[in-house]
Design a protein around this motif. Sequence first.
Motif, PDB file in Angstrom:
ATOM      1  N   CYS A  94      49.117  52.094  36.766  1.00 25.71           N
ATOM      2  CA  CYS A  94      47.989  52.240  37.692  1.00 25.71           C
ATOM      3  C   CYS A  94      47.165  53.459  37.278  1.00 25.71           C
ATOM      4  O   CYS A  94      47.723  54.538  37.080  1.00 25.71           O
ATOM      5  CB  CYS A  94      48.515  52.406  39.116  1.00 25.71           C
ATOM      6  SG  CYS A  94      47.226  52.736  40.344  1.00 25.71           S
ATOM      7  N   SER A  97      47.647  56.241  40.358  1.00 21.94           N
ATOM      8  CA  SER A  97      48.950  56.850  40.634  1.00 21.94           C
ATOM      9  C   SER A  97      49.840  57.007  39.409  1.00 21.94           C
ATOM     10  O   SER A  97      50.763  57.810  39.419  1.00 21.94           O
ATOM     11  CB  SER A  97      49.703  56.004  41.659  1.00 21.94           C
ATOM     12  OG  SER A  97      50.094  54.772  41.063  1.00 21.94           O
ATOM     13  N   SER A 102      50.708  45.929  40.093  1.00 22.13           N
ATOM     14  CA  SER A 102      50.998  44.637  40.709  1.00 22.13           C
ATOM     15  C   SER A 102      49.922  43.654  40.246  1.00 22.13           C
ATOM     16  O   SER A 102      48.727  43.943  40.362  1.00 22.13           O
ATOM     17  CB  SER A 102      50.973  44.779  42.227  1.00 22.13           C
ATOM     18  OG  SER A 102      51.185  43.542  42.840  1.00 22.13           O
ATOM     19  N   LYS A 105      46.946  42.812  42.588  1.00 21.13           N
ATOM     20  CA  LYS A 105      46.065  43.874  43.066  1.00 21.13           C
ATOM     21  C   LYS A 105      45.157  44.312  41.919  1.00 21.13           C
ATOM     22  O   LYS A 105      45.399  45.302  41.249  1.00 21.13           O
ATOM     23  CB  LYS A 105      46.894  45.038  43.591  1.00 21.13           C
ATOM     24  CG  LYS A 105      47.652  44.657  44.863  1.00 21.13           C
ATOM     25  CD  LYS A 105      48.663  45.672  45.260  1.00 21.13           C
ATOM     26  CE  LYS A 105      49.425  45.314  46.498  1.00 21.13           C
ATOM     27  NZ  LYS A 105      49.930  43.971  46.613  1.00 21.13           N
ATOM     28  N   CYS A 117      48.656  49.628  41.573  1.00 25.75           N
ATOM     29  CA  CYS A 117      50.013  49.530  42.103  1.00 25.75           C
ATOM     30  C   CYS A 117      50.023  49.083  43.562  1.00 25.75           C
ATOM     31  O   CYS A 117      50.974  48.455  44.013  1.00 25.75           O
ATOM     32  CB  CYS A 117      50.730  50.871  41.965  1.00 25.75           C
ATOM     33  SG  CYS A 117      49.983  52.217  42.924  1.00 25.75           S
ATOM     34  N   CYS A 118      48.962  49.412  44.292  1.00 29.30           N
ATOM     35  CA  CYS A 118      48.935  49.116  45.728  1.00 29.30           C
ATOM     36  C   CYS A 118      47.489  48.953  46.198  1.00 29.30           C
ATOM     37  O   CYS A 118      46.545  49.268  45.474  1.00 29.30           O
ATOM     38  CB  CYS A 118      49.604  50.250  46.511  1.00 29.30           C
ATOM     39  SG  CYS A 118      48.727  51.831  46.385  1.00 29.30           S
ATOM     40  N   ASN A 119      47.348  48.502  47.426  1.00 35.29           N
ATOM     41  CA  ASN A 119      46.008  48.325  47.992  1.00 35.29           C
ATOM     42  C   ASN A 119      45.297  49.650  48.239  1.00 35.29           C
ATOM     43  O   ASN A 119      44.075  49.699  48.247  1.00 35.29           O
ATOM     44  CB  ASN A 119      46.080  47.500  49.274  1.00 35.29           C
ATOM     45  CG  ASN A 119      46.290  46.039  48.977  1.00 35.29           C
ATOM     46  OD1 ASN A 119      45.793  45.518  47.987  1.00 35.29           O
ATOM     47  ND2 ASN A 119      47.053  45.360  49.825  1.00 35.29           N
ATOM     48  N   ASN A 120      46.034  50.736  48.442  1.00 30.48           N
ATOM     49  CA  ASN A 120      45.397  52.044  48.647  1.00 30.48           C
ATOM     50  C   ASN A 120      44.667  52.511  47.391  1.00 30.48           C
ATOM     51  O   ASN A 120      43.531  52.983  47.462  1.00 30.48           O
ATOM     52  CB  ASN A 120      46.434  53.088  49.078  1.00 30.48           C
ATOM     53  CG  ASN A 120      46.959  52.837  50.470  1.00 30.48           C
ATOM     54  OD1 ASN A 120      46.305  52.188  51.287  1.00 30.48           O
ATOM     55  ND2 ASN A 120      48.147  53.332  50.746  1.00 30.48           N
ATOM     56  N   CYS A 121      45.327  52.397  46.241  1.00 33.21           N
ATOM     57  CA  CYS A 121      44.688  52.795  44.978  1.00 33.21           C
ATOM     58  C   CYS A 121      43.501  51.879  44.669  1.00 33.21           C
ATOM     59  O   CYS A 121      42.439  52.350  44.254  1.00 33.21           O
ATOM     60  CB  CYS A 121      45.695  52.761  43.840  1.00 33.21           C
ATOM     61  SG  CYS A 121      46.940  54.069  43.933  1.00 33.21           S
TER      62      CYS A 121
END
Length: 148
Positions: A94, A97, A102, A105, A117-121
Motif C-alpha cells: 500500500c 501504509s 487488498s 480496494k 490495504c484498506c478503505n481508509n488509505c
Amino acid sequence: MKTRMLLAVAFAAAAMLISQGLRAEDAKEPKLDGIKCPITGKAVVADKSAEYMGGKVYFCCGNCLAKFKEDPSKFEAKAKAQMMETGQLKQVACPISGKPVSADKTLDVAGVKVAFCCNNCKAKVEKATPDEQLNLVFGKDAKTFVVK
C-alpha cells in the motif's frame, strides 16, 4: 541417413532462431501508445528516454529529457506513474501504509490501477486532487513500487 542428418541440422537451426527471436521480444521497449511525457503531457517517442530506478522514463522531446536529467526528483511522481503504466514497475505494498494490499480496494491514479490495504488509505487518496494523488501514491515517501 543424410536426410535424417539434414533434418536434425534444420531443426537445431530453427530452434536457435526461435530462441533468439524470443530473447529479442523480451528486450523490446514497452508499448508507448497513449503514454504521456511526465513534463508536458504530450505523446512520448521511444528514442527520448532516461534510465531511472532501473527502468526507463520516456519523453516527447530532447528538451524535456534534458529538464528531467537536471533534476529527476522534481518529476519523480510522474516518472513512477509512467513506469507503472508501461509495466516496468510493480506494486508491492500500500502506498500509504506500506502494508499488504487488498485486490478489492483499488483506485485509478493517473491512469494506473493502484491497490490499497484498506478503505481508509483508499479514501485518503480518493479525496485528494489529481496532483495530490500523484504525490501521495508515487512521491518520495511512497516506496511501494519496484522494478519488475
